[in-house]
Write a protein that holds these residues in place. Structure first.
Motif, PDB file in Angstrom:
ATOM      1  N   GLN A  70       0.814  -1.210   0.000  1.00 13.28           N
ATOM      2  CA  GLN A  70       0.000   0.000   0.000  1.00 13.28           C
ATOM      3  C   GLN A  70       0.854   1.269   0.000  1.00 13.28           C
ATOM      4  O   GLN A  70       0.322   2.350  -0.194  1.00 13.28           O
ATOM      5  N   PHE A  71       2.152   1.141   0.221  1.00 11.95           N
ATOM      6  CA  PHE A  71       3.007   2.320   0.306  1.00 11.95           C
ATOM      7  C   PHE A  71       3.241   2.894  -1.088  1.00 11.95           C
ATOM      8  O   PHE A  71       3.595   2.187  -2.022  1.00 11.95           O
ATOM      9  N   ASP A  72       3.062   4.197  -1.222  1.00 12.48           N
ATOM     10  CA  ASP A  72       3.226   4.887  -2.496  1.00 12.48           C
ATOM     11  C   ASP A  72       4.655   5.418  -2.604  1.00 12.48           C
ATOM     12  O   ASP A  72       4.967   6.493  -2.091  1.00 12.48           O
ATOM     13  N   PHE A  73       5.518   4.650  -3.261  1.00 11.30           N
ATOM     14  CA  PHE A  73       6.912   5.055  -3.394  1.00 11.30           C
ATOM     15  C   PHE A  73       7.061   6.279  -4.286  1.00 11.30           C
ATOM     16  O   PHE A  73       8.033   7.021  -4.161  1.00 11.30           O
ATOM     17  N   GLN A  76       7.144   9.422  -2.241  1.00 10.33           N
ATOM     18  CA  GLN A  76       8.397   9.690  -1.541  1.00 10.33           C
ATOM     19  C   GLN A  76       9.550   9.019  -2.300  1.00 10.33           C
ATOM     20  O   GLN A  76      10.034   7.963  -1.922  1.00 10.33           O
ATOM     21  N   PRO A  77      10.002   9.643  -3.401  1.00  8.85           N
ATOM     22  CA  PRO A  77      11.036   9.022  -4.239  1.00  8.85           C
ATOM     23  C   PRO A  77      12.403   8.911  -3.562  1.00  8.85           C
ATOM     24  O   PRO A  77      13.266   8.166  -4.032  1.00  8.85           O
ATOM     25  N   LEU A 101      13.841   4.749  11.700  1.00  8.64           N
ATOM     26  CA  LEU A 101      13.373   5.527  10.554  1.00  8.64           C
ATOM     27  C   LEU A 101      13.363   6.990  10.955  1.00  8.64           C
ATOM     28  O   LEU A 101      12.620   7.382  11.855  1.00  8.64           O
ATOM     29  N   LEU A 102      14.183   7.779  10.307  1.00  8.01           N
ATOM     30  CA  LEU A 102      14.291   9.199  10.612  1.00  8.01           C
ATOM     31  C   LEU A 102      13.864  10.026   9.419  1.00  8.01           C
ATOM     32  O   LEU A 102      14.095   9.658   8.279  1.00  8.01           O
ATOM     33  N   GLY A 103      13.272  11.171   9.697  1.00  5.46           N
ATOM     34  CA  GLY A 103      12.880  12.081   8.630  1.00  5.46           C
ATOM     35  C   GLY A 103      11.836  13.058   9.119  1.00  5.46           C
ATOM     36  O   GLY A 103      11.302  12.916  10.228  1.00  5.46           O
ATOM     37  N   PRO A 104      11.529  14.051   8.297  1.00  5.30           N
ATOM     38  CA  PRO A 104      10.529  15.040   8.684  1.00  5.30           C
ATOM     39  C   PRO A 104       9.132  14.428   8.706  1.00  5.30           C
ATOM     40  O   PRO A 104       8.914  13.333   8.183  1.00  5.30           O
ATOM     41  N   PRO A 105       8.182  15.136   9.294  1.00  5.02           N
ATOM     42  CA  PRO A 105       6.806  14.618   9.342  1.00  5.02           C
ATOM     43  C   PRO A 105       6.213  14.442   7.940  1.00  5.02           C
ATOM     44  O   PRO A 105       6.523  15.197   7.025  1.00  5.02           O
ATOM     45  N   GLY A 106       5.376  13.421   7.818  1.00  4.48           N
ATOM     46  CA  GLY A 106       4.616  13.242   6.582  1.00  4.48           C
ATOM     47  C   GLY A 106       5.335  12.565   5.443  1.00  4.48           C
ATOM     48  O   GLY A 106       4.889  12.662   4.297  1.00  4.48           O
ATOM     49  N   GLY A 108       6.179   9.165   5.507  1.00  2.00           N
ATOM     50  CA  GLY A 108       5.834   7.751   5.449  1.00  2.00           C
ATOM     51  C   GLY A 108       6.567   6.861   6.441  1.00  2.00           C
ATOM     52  O   GLY A 108       6.531   5.638   6.312  1.00  2.00           O
ATOM     53  N   LYS A 109       7.222   7.425   7.423  1.00  3.17           N
ATOM     54  CA  LYS A 109       7.961   6.623   8.411  1.00  3.17           C
ATOM     55  C   LYS A 109       7.028   5.675   9.160  1.00  3.17           C
ATOM     56  O   LYS A 109       7.333   4.493   9.313  1.00  3.17           O
ATOM     57  N   THR A 110       5.916   6.197   9.630  1.00  2.00           N
ATOM     58  CA  THR A 110       4.987   5.372  10.405  1.00  2.00           C
ATOM     59  C   THR A 110       4.384   4.286   9.524  1.00  2.00           C
ATOM     60  O   THR A 110       4.250   3.134   9.953  1.00  2.00           O
ATOM     61  N   HIS A 111       4.040   4.632   8.300  1.00  2.00           N
ATOM     62  CA  HIS A 111       3.485   3.632   7.385  1.00  2.00           C
ATOM     63  C   HIS A 111       4.481   2.495   7.202  1.00  2.00           C
ATOM     64  O   HIS A 111       4.119   1.318   7.290  1.00  2.00           O
ATOM     65  N   LEU A 112       5.759   2.827   6.953  1.00  2.00           N
ATOM     66  CA  LEU A 112       6.767   1.785   6.761  1.00  2.00           C
ATOM     67  C   LEU A 112       6.980   0.966   8.029  1.00  2.00           C
ATOM     68  O   LEU A 112       7.109  -0.263   7.973  1.00  2.00           O
TER      69      LEU A 112
END
Length: 135
Positions: A70-73, A76-77, A101-106, A108-112
């Protein structure tokens, strides 16, 4: 002893629930004893596996259920597909390694994280979802 009692004592609740339909299917398909037994045990194993998965997912306290499919790569390329596929193989679980998993909000960290947790639960591992704040 009756068949229902045997199934009850052996705690084969999934087979017990579908025994009539399995017998009917075996009759229509003209299955031999070995094929029927295989189908019956597969029915029981499948039910137990599904029940275990549901239990592990409930205990994991996931905020929602998401999968890697379901993750839309394309959204987030910058995420490396190869690394995600490697993580999906769950080798890090077998090696007792952590994944951060580090990165700014939004992005896809939580999804992954949830998708990897679901994959691990499907493989029979116990998982627990926890935000950094809660940890």
């Amino acid at each position: 002893m009756a068949l229902e009692q045997l199934l009850d004592r052996l705690k084969m609740e999934h087979l017990q629930a579908s025994l009539d339909s399995l017998c009917e299917h075996a009759s229509k398909q003209d299955l031999n004893y070995r094929e029927f037994l295989e189908q019956a045990l597969l029915q029981e194993w499948g039910g137990r596996h599904q029940k275990g998965l549901e239990s592990r997912l409930k205990q994991a306290r996931l905020p929602w259920i998401k999968t890697l499919e379901q993750f839309d790569f394309s959204f987030q390329p910058s995420i490396d597909h190869k690394i995600v596929r490697e993580l999906a193989g769950l080798g890090f679980v077998e090696r007792s390694e952590n994944v951060v998993l580090l990165g700014p909000p939004g992005v896809g960290k939580t999804h992954l994280a949830v998708a990897l947790a679901v994959k691990a639960a499907e493989a029979g591992h116990r998982v627990l979802f926890m935000t950094l704040d809660r940890l």
